[in-house]
Scaffold this active site. Structure first.
Site, PDB file in Angstrom:
ATOM      1  N   ILE A   1       0.818  -1.216   0.000  1.00 12.28           N
ATOM      2  CA  ILE A   1       0.000   0.000   0.000  1.00 12.28           C
ATOM      3  C   ILE A   1       0.852   1.267   0.000  1.00 12.28           C
ATOM      4  O   ILE A   1       0.323   2.369  -0.025  1.00 12.28           O
ATOM      5  CB  ILE A   1      -0.959   0.026   1.200  1.00 12.28           C
ATOM      6  N   GLY A   2       2.171   1.129   0.039  1.00  7.34           N
ATOM      7  CA  GLY A   2       3.020   2.312   0.000  1.00  7.34           C
ATOM      8  C   GLY A   2       4.473   1.934   0.135  1.00  7.34           C
ATOM      9  O   GLY A   2       4.825   0.805   0.480  1.00  7.34           O
ATOM     10  N   SER A   3       5.330   2.901  -0.180  1.00  7.42           N
ATOM     11  CA  SER A   3       6.763   2.677  -0.031  1.00  7.42           C
ATOM     12  C   SER A   3       7.447   4.015   0.142  1.00  7.42           C
ATOM     13  O   SER A   3       6.899   5.061  -0.211  1.00  7.42           O
ATOM     14  CB  SER A   3       7.341   1.945  -1.248  1.00  7.42           C
ATOM     15  N   GLY A   4       8.634   3.975   0.720  1.00  2.00           N
ATOM     16  CA  GLY A   4       9.386   5.196   0.939  1.00  2.00           C
ATOM     17  C   GLY A   4      10.820   4.886   1.265  1.00  2.00           C
ATOM     18  O   GLY A   4      11.282   3.755   1.112  1.00  2.00           O
TER      19      GLY A   4
ATOM     20  N   PHE B   1      12.282   4.502   4.006  1.00  2.00           N
ATOM     21  CA  PHE B   1      12.514   3.584   5.109  1.00  2.00           C
ATOM     22  C   PHE B   1      12.011   2.181   4.808  1.00  2.00           C
ATOM     23  O   PHE B   1      12.206   1.280   5.611  1.00  2.00           O
ATOM     24  CB  PHE B   1      11.836   4.093   6.385  1.00  2.00           C
TER      25      PHE B   1
ATOM     26  N   VAL C   1       5.371  -0.661   2.753  1.00  2.00           N
ATOM     27  CA  VAL C   1       4.269  -0.763   3.706  1.00  2.00           C
ATOM     28  C   VAL C   1       3.222  -1.709   3.138  1.00  2.00           C
ATOM     29  O   VAL C   1       2.836  -1.601   1.966  1.00  2.00           O
ATOM     30  CB  VAL C   1       3.633   0.616   3.987  1.00  2.00           C
TER      31      VAL C   1
ATOM     32  N   LYS D   1       5.096  -1.808   8.208  1.00  2.00           N
ATOM     33  CA  LYS D   1       6.226  -1.231   7.474  1.00  2.00           C
ATOM     34  C   LYS D   1       7.468  -2.082   7.698  1.00  2.00           C
ATOM     35  O   LYS D   1       7.884  -2.302   8.834  1.00  2.00           O
ATOM     36  CB  LYS D   1       6.479   0.212   7.918  1.00  2.00           C
TER      37      LYS D   1
ATOM     38  N   ASP E   1      11.046  14.905   6.966  1.00  2.64           N
ATOM     39  CA  ASP E   1      10.565  14.475   5.646  1.00  2.64           C
ATOM     40  C   ASP E   1       9.064  14.719   5.498  1.00  2.64           C
ATOM     41  O   ASP E   1       8.297  13.808   5.176  1.00  2.64           O
ATOM     42  CB  ASP E   1      10.885  13.003   5.415  1.00  2.64           C
TER      43      ASP E   1
END
Length: 861
Positions: A509-512, A514, A517, A531, A626
């Site tokens: 559902i997401g990434s970044g 770190f 997710v 995460k 961030d």
């Protein structure tokens, strides 16, 4: 004779009329007041100069048995002070003002209350326009003041110094000292009930920390509620401007702040905000559950308890053989009722009596302490909390991850007679007695069961170690974590648990910077976001857990809640609450429904409040590093919460110098990142300002605009600005600066909003945003001030143009870069991303140009 009688009657009536006159501003000694004497003016015998306040012999609630010397705010009829609160008089009692001070005497001549011995004789009693009742000597020196002897209320102009306290009243008609206190310490303002803390100003989500100074006093004024020290505010609750305010500890234990406008008092603040956090929300041992529909909580009883009858306010055991004890007044025969996973208000503000142990040890601590009435045991950490002297309401667990088991101590009722025992024996005899065979077999059966349990535990530990080896881990299961305890550590998960919860990390559902997710579902059917942490230093597990404990103990309505973690072998995972509307960038830049202006404003305000808490409200200041739309997550009603706060603390020293992905994102980086200047909370303010501009425009601040979808030139009146007229890469902050200089704010609004936003609304956010992105950090407002600007309690500032000229340099650089790049290449990239130009990530558009050098990024100086 008749003439003498008439004359005497006239003189008597005249003297009675004079003595019953209400005086203004002050009275002199040898004055007497009674309720009967001044009954026509409701017991009022003294008014302040402008009649704002009155002093009276008053009977609150209209009852006719208890009368008090009171100071009352005239317009709202609010009692702000009472002298004889614990010694009321009858309607015939009297107040005397003499050279020695004030004395209150009841019928029969019994003294009920008086001012202490004074250093000189009294010249007059004054009621000031602030509501302060003051005894003055002939030199106008203060001998005694009601402000220095507070009861349950303070008003504007009054100070509550360290060591002083407010005490609640018994009821609205009984002003005697109640069971709740607000005490000022050198570091906080604390609400307590029988010594159990249930609220701290420093931990309230609406309160901001401004300094680390030592607190000297509490006060309210026209702008808010404060703890002051060393000439400045230490903690602050900003409120709308008001000329008159009352702060009161009410009869139910709430600390309320009300302002007066017109003819009504308006409540502006209440602490604690959660009704279930008050000690007797549902009575003794009552179970309090938050009501999602209204502010009134839902009350029930724990398992094996029912609502008591008669005068009992609370719950009692179903089994009448047991009763709840009074501290240190019960027999030695005790038992514990397991009431399941719950919370208790005082455990949020107190230390456990045992940090790491088992349930049996926790129960033994309580059993050996006659003042202990209950225990709360945290499974995940082994922490043991006890409740002493009095037991209040219990809170239903909100699934926050503490896994706290509650146990209420009970005693065997002493009234169980021998007749009852004989009856039980007779019943057993009639059934044939207790079989001898059972008596022989029971010990053997018990030993067998015990050995089976030992074998199962040994087998589970062995399998766990084998899994560790299979996964290539360097330590046994979680034993290394059990070897130490960190207070406040969130719930701990095994890696296998999270694998199962996420269906082997199936739904991304997401990434970044770190890590990625994944969506997950815990056994209790609650959704979570898991995460997987990558790109962190080679920290030991204890260092990692120490930082997670800090992050896990940061709680605010505008911060994503950390529910738990996993630190098993080489795996590092964080478990967050699930935000069902996703990130701001998907909602703002994606192809879904357009965010309305009010929704955008609510997101901005929520984000600002969350940042203000990180910067000023936490025990340890947290700089996010961030802030960007991807890290602002949304729930129902577009309630905004900041994610990934505190994760920068997980970086190793070698990584802390990196600014891309992990330590900031291009497009939101403050100039000081690339000039080796000090990084402070003002870097977050800059990033917030950039996000604010994106909320206004509905586009990324840096986006490619072709001729086919350029900003409508007709809207710009044919102006030829460097930021708006040339097809290519648009740097929106420069365009915003130019439109601000021209006063053309509506041209900055998202065109999808059409006419659903006003010029004033856009101007407000643009001016705040431009102030946030000043080149010099010192010129940027702090986030507490930004919240005040958004809420309207702080005037809007004027951006400093000289500190925004660097945006012109940025704009020229981006324009030059876009002319060098081939427009078709941008179109190809955009096609591959399957997004409109409005939704393109800034990194995709500017990746070709790497980043502006540290010499150039701050512009010419």
């Amino acid at each position: 004779m008749k003439l003498i009688i008439i004359t005497f009657s006239f003189v008597f009536l005249l003297s009675a009329t004079i003595s019953a006159r209400t005086f203004s501003d002050y009275i002199n000694p040898n004055f007497t007041a009674t309720y009967v004497q001044f009954i026509d003016s409701f017991g009022t015998f003294l008014l302040s100069y402008n009649k704002t306040f009155k002093a009276a012999i008053f009977n609150p609630g209209g009852q006719q048995t208890s009368f008090y010397l009171c100071v009352i705010h005239a317009a709202s009829n609010s009692i702000i002070w009472s002298g004889n609160r614990d010694a009321p008089i009858s309607d015939s009692g009297k107040m005397f003002l003499t050279l020695e001070g004030i004395t209150i005497i009841d019928e029969g001549g019994k003294t009920k209350w008086s001012t202490p011995s004074l250093k000189s004789q009294v010249d007059r009693l004054v009621l000031t326009e602030m509501g302060n009742l003051v005894l003055l000597d002939k030199s106008n020196g203060s001998l005694w003041e009601s402000f220095q002897n507070p009861t349950d209320t303070i008003v504007v102009g009054q100070r509550l110094p360290v060591g002083a306290s407010l005490s609640s009243a018994g009821s609205d008609s009984d002003l005697s000292t109640g069971n709740y206190t607000l005490t000022i310490t050198s570091s906080d303002a604390i609400l307590q009930w029988y010594g159990q803390t249930y609220w701290k100003m420093s931990m309230d989500t609406k309160v901001y920390k401004n300094s680390d100074g030592v607190v000297e006093f509490m006060a309210i004024n026209s702008t808010g509620f404060y703890l002051f020290g060393d000439g400045k505010s230490v903690y602050q609750l900003g409120l709308p401007l008001a000329s008159f305010r009352i702060a009161k500890l009410d009869t139910s234990g709430h600390f309320t702040i009300n302002s007066f406008s017109g003819t009504n008092l308006k409540q502006e603040f209440v602490g604690p905000g959660d009704e279930c956090q008050t000690p007797l929300a549902c009575g003794r041992a009552g179970l309090c559950t938050e009501n999602t529909v209204s502010s009134t909580p839902v009350c029930s009883c724990p398992p094996d308890f029912h609502l008591g009858s008669g005068n009992s306010s609370g719950c009692v055991p179903n089994n009448r053989s047991y009763s709840l004890p009074v501290a240190c007044k019960y027999s030695s025969v005790v038992s514990f009722f397991n009431i399941g996973y719950v919370e208790y208000f005082s455990t949020f503000y107190s230390d456990p009596v045992m940090y790491s142990g088992n349930l049996a040890a926790c129960q033994n601590i309580c059993s050996s302490n006659c003042s202990c009435l209950g225990i709360f045991f945290v499974n995940t950490s082994g922490s043991c909390y006890i409740v002493e002297n009095v037991l209040g309401s219990i809170q239903s667990s909100n699934g926050g991850g503490r896994d706290m088991l509650g146990f209420i101590k009970a005693i065997v009722v002493a009234s169980t007679t021998s007749n009852d025992n004989d009856s039980d024996e007779n019943q057993r005899s009639q059934k044939g007695g207790f079989p001898v065979a059972v008596a022989v077999l029971l010990p053997i059966l018990g030993f067998t069961i015990l050995m089976a349990i030992v074998f199962l535990v040994w087998r589970k530990l062995t399998l766990s170690r084998m899994k560790e080896v299979k996964l290539g881990k360097n330590s046994p299961s979680s034993g290394d974590l059990d070897a130490f305890y960190i207070p406040g550590l969130p719930a701990r998960f095994d890696y296998e648990e999270l694998e199962e919860a996420t269906d082997n990390f199936k739904t991304l559902i997401g990434s970044g910077g770190f890590g990625a997710v994944y969506k997950g579902v815990l056994p209790d059917k609650s959704f979570v976001a898991v995460k997987k942490i990558v790109n962190i230093g080679m920290q030991g597990k204890k260092d990692f857990c120490t930082e997670i404990a800090v992050i896990g103990n940061i709680h605010h309505v505008n911060l994503v809640k950390l529910k738990g973690f996993c630190a098993q072998g080489r795996h590092r995972l964080l478990v967050y609450e699930y935000m069902n509307r996703g990130s701001l960038d998907r909602n703002l830049f994606g192809g879904g429904p357009v965010l309305e202006w009010q929704e955008r404003f609510d997101v901005a305000l929520g984000t600002a409040r969350g940042l203000a808490y990180l910067h000023s409200g936490c025990e340890q200041k947290v700089i996010h590093c961030d802030i960007k739309p991807e890290n602002i997550l949304l729930q129902d009603q577009f309630h905004a919460k900041i994610s990934d706060f505190g994760l920068s603390k997980l970086l190793s020293p070698e990584q802390s110098g990196l600014f891309t992905t992990m330590r900031g994102t291009r497009g939101y980086l403050a100039p000081e990142w690339l000039t080796n200047s000090a990084i402070t909370e003002k870097t977050d303010v800059y990033s917030f300002g950039m996000v604010l501009l994106e909320l206004v425009s509905g586009r990324k601040n840096c986006y490619f605009r072709s001729r086919s979808h350029s900003i409508d030139d007709s809207n710009s009146g044919g102006r030829n600005s460097s930021a708006s007229s040339t097809p290519g890469l648009v740097y929106f902050p420069l365009f915003a600066l130019e439109m601000h200089e021209q006063g053309s704010y509506l041209e900055l609004a998202d065109p999808r909003l059409e006419a659903r936003v006003t010029c004033e609304d856009v101007e407000k956010l643009v001016r705040i945003a431009l102030c946030c992105v000043h080149e010099e950090p010192a010129l940027r407002p702090n986030m507490v001030t930004v919240v005040g600007m958004l809420e309207g309690s702080t005037p809007l500032p004027h951006p400093r143009i000289e500190s925004l000229n660097f945006l012109r340099f940025y704009g020229r650089r981006f324009t030059e870069a876009s002319t060098v790049a081939d427009e078709n290449e941008f179109g190809s990239v955009m096609h591959q991303q399957s997004h409109s130009s409005a939704s393109m990530p800034s990194d995709s558009l500017t990746g070709r140009f790497s980043y502006i050098s540290s010499q150039n990024i701050s512009g010419p100086r």
